[in-house]
Design an enzyme around this catalytic site. Structure first.
Site, PDB file in Angstrom:
ATOM      1  N   ASP A 290      -0.449   2.374   5.973  1.00 25.38           N
ATOM      2  CA  ASP A 290      -1.066   1.405   4.491  1.00 25.38           C
ATOM      3  C   ASP A 290       0.057   1.376   3.555  1.00 25.38           C
ATOM      4  O   ASP A 290       0.691   2.617   3.672  1.00 25.38           O
ATOM      5  CB  ASP A 290      -2.678   2.249   4.545  1.00 25.38           C
TER       6      ASP A 290
HETATM    7  C1  NOJ Z   1      -3.815  -1.242   0.686  1.00 24.26           C
HETATM    8  C2  NOJ Z   1      -5.340  -1.295   1.484  1.00 24.26           C
HETATM    9  O1  NOJ Z   1      -5.917   0.255   2.058  1.00 24.26           O
HETATM   10  C3  NOJ Z   1      -5.243  -1.761   2.575  1.00 24.26           C
HETATM   11  O2  NOJ Z   1      -6.868  -2.522   3.441  1.00 24.26           O
HETATM   12  C4  NOJ Z   1      -3.907  -3.104   2.602  1.00 24.26           C
HETATM   13  O3  NOJ Z   1      -4.121  -4.208   3.540  1.00 24.26           O
HETATM   14  C5  NOJ Z   1      -2.749  -3.199   1.965  1.00 24.26           C
HETATM   15  N1  NOJ Z   1      -3.371  -2.636   1.315  1.00 24.26           N
HETATM   16  C6  NOJ Z   1      -2.225  -4.271   1.799  1.00 24.26           C
HETATM   17  O4  NOJ Z   1      -3.045  -5.001   1.234  1.00 24.26           O
END
Ligand code: NOJ
Length: 768
Positions: A290
């Protein structure tokens, strides 16, 4: 060796030449996984260590303070960027791609990733809503269209589906998943992977990213990002199941979660990333962290410094670092220090290259800018969106057949801050709205749709009340440093209540459109209370006091505290965030053009204090219905307000003739459940038949009920359908904490079939 290298280079160069001459519209047949593997191996042999680490690096397409001063153009031409995220400007996508394809040494195209969660320009209902359709086919269709739109706009990778089980609605990200149940969640996970990727990856599809691996929804206290403590049996039987289903459906990528699971951060968790995902399941794709999660291994108190973070993530099996630049700045040092071999790096890079080949990216790296708007504005997108939204709505209450509405209503009061909010009706995580940018589509609000439906001679009075955003700023507003607006003053509130009183006193009918602002249930949007925010409750009570019929339409991303409404309001329709055509879809249901057939994918709590609340719990030492010393709260029932699987229709259904083809089977063998469903009303409608089981005794306590089959069917008045569901190894087995293995255990199983998780129709199965 030299010959091989020259050959490989020729292939790469040929790909680039083709791309340059043919543009993105030229299609070629998808290549097989074997061929992609072969080509990736050839390319890998030419790569330096830095170029390999470059392919393991995903860079932000937007400049953020934490990203430092590195110029993306230089990094790309140096081969230090394998993927870019958060970029949707097609011109910029093409410009960066040009740098990668024409100016970098090996001409490897960039993989552009984005959160295409529930639609691109046409925004479908939020995932929790789509799960409420109990119709995986329709979710697959929606995600297919979303994926095609994204691909036409230069995005080849979507960070979807989110398959986290959410048993606690305080956790704001419940809106992004399929709710609390692993069986329904698995069906929706498979459907989304198939929708995005098609039968095989190719130039028209996008690669799915299954997230957040794993246990993220079990955050302590429902606080986003907080630690999860989940024993292995719960991981296996509940939290991991939709992930495994998505993996088996061929998902090309996974995303590791932010939180620490049982004290080991998911992004450096070797058990998750290697033992479960690769060894147990045989996953062949790649895992991205993430955003900034590799760097935050240090914040977790898990890694000593950035080099240690890079080491811990890579050695756990993490292929790509999202946005934190930790790999690009440290991984080579880790290899040089001999802590990770270059052969191990090769294993991590290879799946990234393979996916690029499978997507046809070497042949079609560019966006055809002239085609983007035509694809994104396809009328079939809006038609599909309206259909999906209608199928996703759940009728929670309908006293005295208040709904469907008579078209004769002439004076209608529409109240509530969400009734005309274009910003909220599509929910969070919309591509074009993500960074506070304007949405290019024009969502239809409930107010607009009702006005259109009722015609010019109807009198529609609208009382908005203060916006819910005045209490809750959006995460993205906060990133941009915007301050939340001041909440309404007492004087303002009194004014809105007076307006509500006047409008409702003068109406034949009241439609209240209430709930949460879209950013209230999303990332970093946990709540400790499920109250209707702001003065919505007072507005609703004022409307009901008018004595006029009141229909409550909810727009929200989690169940809310509607105890009062469930007793005093005539009808309640859960619309969730229904998307671009949401207002029209609500009107379709309110006027009976669509008969609601959606069912709850979550147990609906009375108050937040009941959370975590889920139907598939174990029996306690003294269940609530015993006389004393029972498992209960002093002040409230432990039961939900509406059970998992619940939802009304404008018609009624009868379930009977529950039969098992064999009432006794050997462990591992299958029986077949059959049940008759009859439409006993006078309108055609959809029933969702649900099959639940319970294992009475065994090596571990098993949940009181578990969903093991469902089917949504349309029935004409008086029509009966016999539905059949397999009950075999896949449905009867579980992972036992005693045997540490999956298995079907001999014993007696209860089987129920019916309309929701409280179904009474019962049969017994003996497993020998
Ligand atoms: C943080 C989020 O937790 C995740 O779900 C997302 O895909 C990523 N950022 C990218 O935007």
């Amino acid at each position: 060796m030299l010959k091989l290298k020259t050959f490989a280079k020729a292939i790469v160069m040929l790909g680039c030449a083709l791309a340059a001459t043919s543009g993105a519209t030229a299609q070629s047949a998808p290549i097989s996984q074997e061929e992609a593997h072969r080509r990736a191996l050839v390319l890998l042999k030419q790569m330096t260590l830095d170029e390999k680490i470059g392919q393991m690096t995903q860079s932000s397409g937007v400049q953020m303070p934490m990203l430092g001063s590195d110029r993306p153009d230089d990094l790309i031409t140096q081969g230090k960027v394998g993927s870019v995220l958060w970029l949707i400007d097609v011109k910029e996508i093409n410009r960066l791609q040009h740098l990668a394809v024409e100016k970098s040494r090996l001409h490897i195209p960039i993989l552009f990733g984005f959160d295409v969660i529930h639609g691109y320009r046409t925004v479908f209902p939020v995932p929790l809503a789509m799960a409420s359709s109990w119709d995986p086919k329709v979710e697959e269709e929606a995600q297919r269209l979303a994926g095609q739109d994204a691909r036409a706009a230069g995005i080849q990778w979507t960070f979807t589906p989110m398959v986290d089980i959410a048993r606690d609605a305080r956790w704001g990200r419940i809106v992004e998943g399929a709710g609390e149940d692993p069986y329904l969640g698995s069906a929706m996970a498979r459907a989304q992977v198939k929708g995005f990727q098609g039968e095989a990856l190719g130039p028209d599809s996008v690669v799915a990213c299954v997230k957040h691996f794993a246990g993220y929804g079990a955050a302590d206290g429902g606080r986003d990002y907080d630690s999860s403590y989940v024993p292995e049996e719960l991981m296996e039987n509940v939290y991991l199941r939709p992930f495994h289903a998505a993996e088996e459906a061929g998902a090309g990528s996974f995303m590791s979660a932010y939180m620490d699971l049982n004290d080991v951060p998911a992004t450096g968790n070797r058990w998750l990333l290697t033992d479960v995902l690769r060894k147990d399941w045989g996953f062949k794709g790649f895992v991205v962290s993430d955003a900034f999660a590799v760097a935050s291994l240090q914040v977790h108190g898990f890694a000593r410094d950035p080099e240690d973070a890079a080491y811990k993530a890579a050695s756990a099996g993490l292929n790509m670092d999202m946005a934190s630049q930790t790999y690009t700045k440290n991984l080579a040092k880790v290899v040089k220090a001999g802590k990770i071999s270059e052969a191990d790096i090769d294993k991590l890079v290879l799946p990234v290259l393979e996916v690029k080949y499978e997507l046809g990216l070497f042949d079609h790296p560019y966006v055809d800018e002239s085609q983007v708007d035509a694809v994104l504005n396809r009328p079939e997108g809006l038609a599909l969106e309206r259909k999906v939204a209608g199928r996703s709505m759940v009728l929670l209450k309908n006293d005295n057949h208040l709904l469907p509405l008579k078209r004769t209503a002439k004076k209608v009061a529409v109240i509530g801050p969400l009734a005309d909010s274009t910003r909220d009706i599509e929910g969070g995580w919309t591509v074009e709205g993500l960074f506070g940018g304007a949405t290019k589509n024009h969502p239809v609000t409930v107010l607009a749709a009702l006005k259109a439906r009722l015609g010019a001679d109807a009198q529609v009075t609208f009382v908005a009340g203060p916006e819910p955003q005045r209490l809750y700023p959006s995460l993205f507003d906060m990133i941009q440093g915007k301050k939340p607006a001041a909440p309404p003053t007492d004087a303002e509130a009194a004014e809105w209540i007076a307006k509500t009183k006047a409008a409702t006193a003068d109406a034949d009918l009241v439609v209240a459109v209430m709930g949460e602002g879209a950013t209230m249930s999303s990332e970093s949007a946990s709540r400790s209370s499920f109250d209707l925010p702001g003065i919505q409750q007072q507005m609703l009570e004022t409307a009901v006091a008018s004595g006029k019929p009141v229909v409550l339409v909810l727009e929200n991303g989690r169940p809310l505290d509607i105890r009062w409404a469930s007793e005093h309001v005539g009808a309640i329709l859960e619309a969730w965030y229904p998307g671009t055509e949401g207002g029209n879809a609500v009107a379709d249901v309110l006027f009976g053009d669509v008969n609601p057939g959606g069912k709850l994918p979550v147990s609906w709590p009375r108050v937040a204090g009941q959370e975590p609340l889920y139907y598939n719990h174990n029996l306690t030492h003294e269940p609530e219905d015993r006389p004393q010393f029972t498992s209960r709260y002093w002040d409230i029932s432990s039961k939900p307000l509406y059970p998992f699987g619940y939802g009304l229709s404008y018609t009624t259904f009868k379930f009977d003739q529950l039969k098992l083809s064999k009432t006794s089977v050997k462990a591992g063998d299958a029986t077949e459940v059959s049940v008759d469903v009859t439409n006993t009303g006078s309108t055609a409608g959809d029933a969702v038949a649900q099959v639940y089981i319970h294992q009475r005794a065994g090596s571990a306590s098993r949940p009181v009920r578990e969903l093991k089959g469902f089917a949504r069917v349309t029935l004409k008045p008086g029509e009966t359908k016999t539905l059949k569901f397999p009950l075999g190894k896949a449905e009867l087995e579980f992972w036992s904490p005693q045997t540490k293995a999956w298995g079907v255990e001999p014993g007696t199983f209860d089987v129920w079939a019916g309309e929701d998780s409280t179904a009474a129709l019962h049969a017994e199965l003996a497993v020998e």
